[in-house]
Design an enzyme around this catalytic site. Structure first.
Site, PDB file in Angstrom:
ATOM      1  N   LYS A  13       0.840  -1.210   0.000  1.00 25.22           N
ATOM      2  CA  LYS A  13       0.000   0.000   0.000  1.00 25.22           C
ATOM      3  C   LYS A  13       0.875   1.260   0.000  1.00 25.22           C
ATOM      4  CE  LYS A  13      -2.029  -1.176   3.921  1.00 25.22           C
ATOM      5  NZ  LYS A  13      -1.338  -2.446   4.195  1.00 25.22           N
ATOM      6  N   ARG A  88      -9.730   0.123   8.375  1.00 24.14           N
ATOM      7  CA  ARG A  88      -9.357  -1.290   8.474  1.00 24.14           C
ATOM      8  C   ARG A  88     -10.252  -2.062   9.430  1.00 24.14           C
ATOM      9  NH1 ARG A  88      -3.400  -0.235   8.772  1.00 24.14           N
ATOM     10  NH2 ARG A  88      -2.858  -2.288   9.496  1.00 24.14           N
ATOM     11  N   ARG A 123      12.164  -5.366   4.435  1.00 26.66           N
ATOM     12  CA  ARG A 123      11.699  -3.976   4.367  1.00 26.66           C
ATOM     13  C   ARG A 123      12.601  -3.044   5.184  1.00 26.66           C
ATOM     14  NH1 ARG A 123       5.692  -1.989   5.497  1.00 26.66           N
ATOM     15  NH2 ARG A 123       5.891  -3.167   7.441  1.00 26.66           N
ATOM     16  N   ARG A 156      11.264  -1.467  10.887  1.00 28.70           N
ATOM     17  CA  ARG A 156      10.154  -1.121  11.772  1.00 28.70           C
ATOM     18  C   ARG A 156      10.070  -2.109  12.938  1.00 28.70           C
ATOM     19  NH1 ARG A 156       4.872   0.162   8.184  1.00 28.70           N
ATOM     20  NH2 ARG A 156       3.942  -1.231   9.721  1.00 28.70           N
ATOM     21  N   ARG A 167      -0.206  -9.540  13.065  1.00 28.03           N
ATOM     22  CA  ARG A 167      -0.856  -8.521  12.234  1.00 28.03           C
ATOM     23  C   ARG A 167      -1.669  -9.163  11.109  1.00 28.03           C
ATOM     24  NH1 ARG A 167       4.232  -5.294  10.669  1.00 28.03           N
ATOM     25  NH2 ARG A 167       2.858  -4.119   9.293  1.00 28.03           N
TER      26      ARG A 167
HETATM   27  P1  AP5 Z   1       4.823  -1.581   1.886  1.00 32.91           P
HETATM   28  O1  AP5 Z   1       4.493  -0.697   0.728  1.00 32.91           O
HETATM   29  O2  AP5 Z   1       5.534  -1.007   3.052  1.00 32.91           O
HETATM   30  O3  AP5 Z   1       3.491  -2.341   2.371  1.00 32.91           O
HETATM   31  P2  AP5 Z   1       2.247  -1.802   3.182  1.00 32.91           P
HETATM   32  O4  AP5 Z   1       1.040  -2.449   2.574  1.00 32.91           O
HETATM   33  O5  AP5 Z   1       2.254  -0.324   3.270  1.00 32.91           O
HETATM   34  O6  AP5 Z   1       2.557  -2.493   4.585  1.00 32.91           O
HETATM   35  P3  AP5 Z   1       2.439  -1.962   6.077  1.00 32.91           P
HETATM   36  O7  AP5 Z   1       3.149  -2.948   6.940  1.00 32.91           O
HETATM   37  O8  AP5 Z   1       2.839  -0.529   6.160  1.00 32.91           O
HETATM   38  O9  AP5 Z   1       0.912  -2.111   6.309  1.00 32.91           O
HETATM   39  P4  AP5 Z   1       0.198  -2.178   7.639  1.00 32.91           P
HETATM   40  O10 AP5 Z   1      -1.182  -1.977   7.170  1.00 32.91           O
HETATM   41  O11 AP5 Z   1       0.430  -3.361   8.475  1.00 32.91           O
HETATM   42  O12 AP5 Z   1       0.931  -1.027   8.497  1.00 32.91           O
HETATM   43  P5  AP5 Z   1       0.471   0.427   8.870  1.00 32.91           P
HETATM   44  O13 AP5 Z   1       1.666   1.273   8.890  1.00 32.91           O
HETATM   45  O14 AP5 Z   1      -0.711   0.824   8.085  1.00 32.91           O
HETATM   46  O15 AP5 Z   1       5.615  -2.841   1.297  1.00 32.91           O
HETATM   47  C1  AP5 Z   1       6.126  -3.861   2.143  1.00 32.91           C
HETATM   48  C2  AP5 Z   1       7.512  -4.315   1.642  1.00 32.91           C
HETATM   49  O16 AP5 Z   1       7.380  -4.950   0.366  1.00 32.91           O
HETATM   50  C3  AP5 Z   1       8.488  -3.153   1.400  1.00 32.91           C
HETATM   51  O17 AP5 Z   1       9.781  -3.582   1.732  1.00 32.91           O
HETATM   52  C4  AP5 Z   1       8.368  -2.863  -0.092  1.00 32.91           C
HETATM   53  O18 AP5 Z   1       9.554  -2.293  -0.636  1.00 32.91           O
HETATM   54  C5  AP5 Z   1       8.104  -4.239  -0.648  1.00 32.91           C
HETATM   55  N1  AP5 Z   1       7.229  -4.220  -1.820  1.00 32.91           N
HETATM   56  C6  AP5 Z   1       6.141  -3.422  -2.016  1.00 32.91           C
HETATM   57  N2  AP5 Z   1       5.547  -3.699  -3.201  1.00 32.91           N
HETATM   58  C7  AP5 Z   1       6.266  -4.717  -3.759  1.00 32.91           C
HETATM   59  C8  AP5 Z   1       6.148  -5.464  -4.976  1.00 32.91           C
HETATM   60  N3  AP5 Z   1       5.163  -5.212  -5.845  1.00 32.91           N
HETATM   61  N4  AP5 Z   1       7.054  -6.450  -5.205  1.00 32.91           N
HETATM   62  C9  AP5 Z   1       8.049  -6.713  -4.317  1.00 32.91           C
HETATM   63  N5  AP5 Z   1       8.236  -6.038  -3.145  1.00 32.91           N
HETATM   64  C10 AP5 Z   1       7.337  -5.048  -2.871  1.00 32.91           C
HETATM   65  O19 AP5 Z   1      -0.019   0.181  10.381  1.00 32.91           O
HETATM   66  C11 AP5 Z   1       0.875  -0.164  11.421  1.00 32.91           C
HETATM   67  C12 AP5 Z   1       0.107  -0.348  12.713  1.00 32.91           C
HETATM   68  O20 AP5 Z   1      -0.544   0.900  13.080  1.00 32.91           O
HETATM   69  C13 AP5 Z   1      -1.054  -1.365  12.672  1.00 32.91           C
HETATM   70  O21 AP5 Z   1      -0.607  -2.675  12.926  1.00 32.91           O
HETATM   71  C14 AP5 Z   1      -1.981  -0.818  13.768  1.00 32.91           C
HETATM   72  O22 AP5 Z   1      -1.543  -1.192  15.055  1.00 32.91           O
HETATM   73  C15 AP5 Z   1      -1.841   0.688  13.633  1.00 32.91           C
HETATM   74  N6  AP5 Z   1      -2.842   1.250  12.704  1.00 32.91           N
HETATM   75  C16 AP5 Z   1      -2.587   1.847  11.498  1.00 32.91           C
HETATM   76  N7  AP5 Z   1      -3.738   2.213  10.898  1.00 32.91           N
HETATM   77  C17 AP5 Z   1      -4.739   1.834  11.739  1.00 32.91           C
HETATM   78  C18 AP5 Z   1      -6.157   1.910  11.653  1.00 32.91           C
HETATM   79  N8  AP5 Z   1      -6.780   2.451  10.584  1.00 32.91           N
HETATM   80  N9  AP5 Z   1      -6.879   1.392  12.688  1.00 32.91           N
HETATM   81  C19 AP5 Z   1      -6.279   0.849  13.765  1.00 32.91           C
HETATM   82  N10 AP5 Z   1      -4.951   0.745  13.901  1.00 32.91           N
HETATM   83  C20 AP5 Z   1      -4.162   1.226  12.894  1.00 32.91           C
HETATM   84 ZN    ZN Z   2       2.452   1.048   4.890  1.00 38.82          ZN
END
Ligand code: AP5
Ligand code: ZN
Length: 214
Positions: A13, A88, A123, A156, A167
């Site tokens: 994402k 989410r 990552r 991270r 997760r």
């Molecule tokens: P990346 O682009 O970083 O993936 P992502 O989908 O953004 O993954 P996140 O881990 O950031 O998602 P998340 O939803 O768990 O975390 P968030 O920060 O929202 O890509 C991942 C890796 O793959 C990278 O190394 C990238 O380079 C590589 N890659 C990408 N695309 C690729 C491809 N096509 N091919 C190969 N490699 C590729 O949330 C973190 C925490 O915050 C949650 O666990 C929760 O506790 C809290 N939180 C956040 N939002 C909320 C909410 N709305 N409600 C409640 N709690 C929340």
């Molecule tokens: Zn992300």
């Protein structure tokens, strides 16, 4: 244009958000990045959120809805925005609907848990900007350093294997039902729900998204 990016942790994402925000000139609103910034600044919210995030659980819907509502009322969101990692839960999706935000596109990034576990170990992130790299699939120009600022990249806290597994469980239990929710919404409104095969390369996904947006 108002877009939601849906998908499991590590689906890509944040990576595709970087492309879309440049393409459409709209801000990326990542609730994860906002929470990590609060943790870094040690605000009241940050202190509360840290233990929840490190356990791989979700921060409460009320807190998140408040954060997002405040953010999207800022002037730079006038012409649209990109929601990354929000909503989410069904409660968050309903909260968004209640404040009458009409979403144009939901991009759903589909990928297996096994593939995600492989990705997460490689990552690296630039915490201040949220820019994300992968040591093999999407490496920075200089190893260990952010392309734009030259500052060090970090792993991270919530990317340890056990936390990623937690997760993923939380995703399947609480976030995956949004697929059905937005699929149904797309049948009764102008919202377009598009599923992408997130195992494709970053560049191929950029192209597929570009085609949908044209
Ligand atoms: P990346 O682009 O970083 O993936 P992502 O989908 O953004 O993954 P996140 O881990 O950031 O998602 P998340 O939803 O768990 O975390 P968030 O920060 O929202 O890509 C991942 C890796 O793959 C990278 O190394 C990238 O380079 C590589 N890659 C990408 N695309 C690729 C491809 N096509 N091919 C190969 N490699 C590729 O949330 C973190 C925490 O915050 C949650 O666990 C929760 O506790 C809290 N939180 C956040 N939002 C909320 C909410 N709305 N409600 C409640 N709690 C929340
Ligand atoms: Zn992300």
């Amino acid at each position: 244009m108002k877009i939601i990016l849906l998908g499991a942790p590590g689906a890509g994402k944040g990576t595709q958000a970087q492309f879309i925000m440049k393409k459409l000139n709209i801000p990326q609103i990542s609730t994860g990045d906002m929470l990590r910034a609060a943790i870094k600044e040690k605000t009241e919210l940050g202190i509360k959120a840290q233990t929840v995030i490190d356990r791989g659980e979700l921060v409460s819907d009320d807190i998140i809805l408040g954060l997002v509502q405040e953010r999207i009322s800022k002037p730079d969101c006038k012409n649209g925005f990109l929601l990354d990692g929000f909503p989410r839960t069904l409660a968050q999706a309903n909260g968004l609907k209640e404040i009458k935000i009409d979403i144009d596109f939901v991009f759903d990034f589909d990928i297996s848990d096994n593939e995600i576990l492989k990705r997460m170990t490689g990552r690296r992130v630039h915490l201040d900007s949220g820019r994300t790299y992968h040591i093999i699939y999407n490496p920075p120009r200089v190893e260990g350093l952010d392309d734009l600022t030259g500052e060090p990249l970090v792993i991270r806290n919530d990317d340890q294997e056990e936390t990623v597994k937690k997760r993923l469980k939380v995703y399947h239990d609480q976030t995956a039902p949004l697929k059905e929710y937005y699929n149904r919404e797309s049948q009764k409104s102008d919202l377009k729900y598009c599923v992408f095969d997130a195992t494709k390369s970053v560049e191929v996904l950029n192209q597929e998204i570009e085609k949908v947006l044209l």
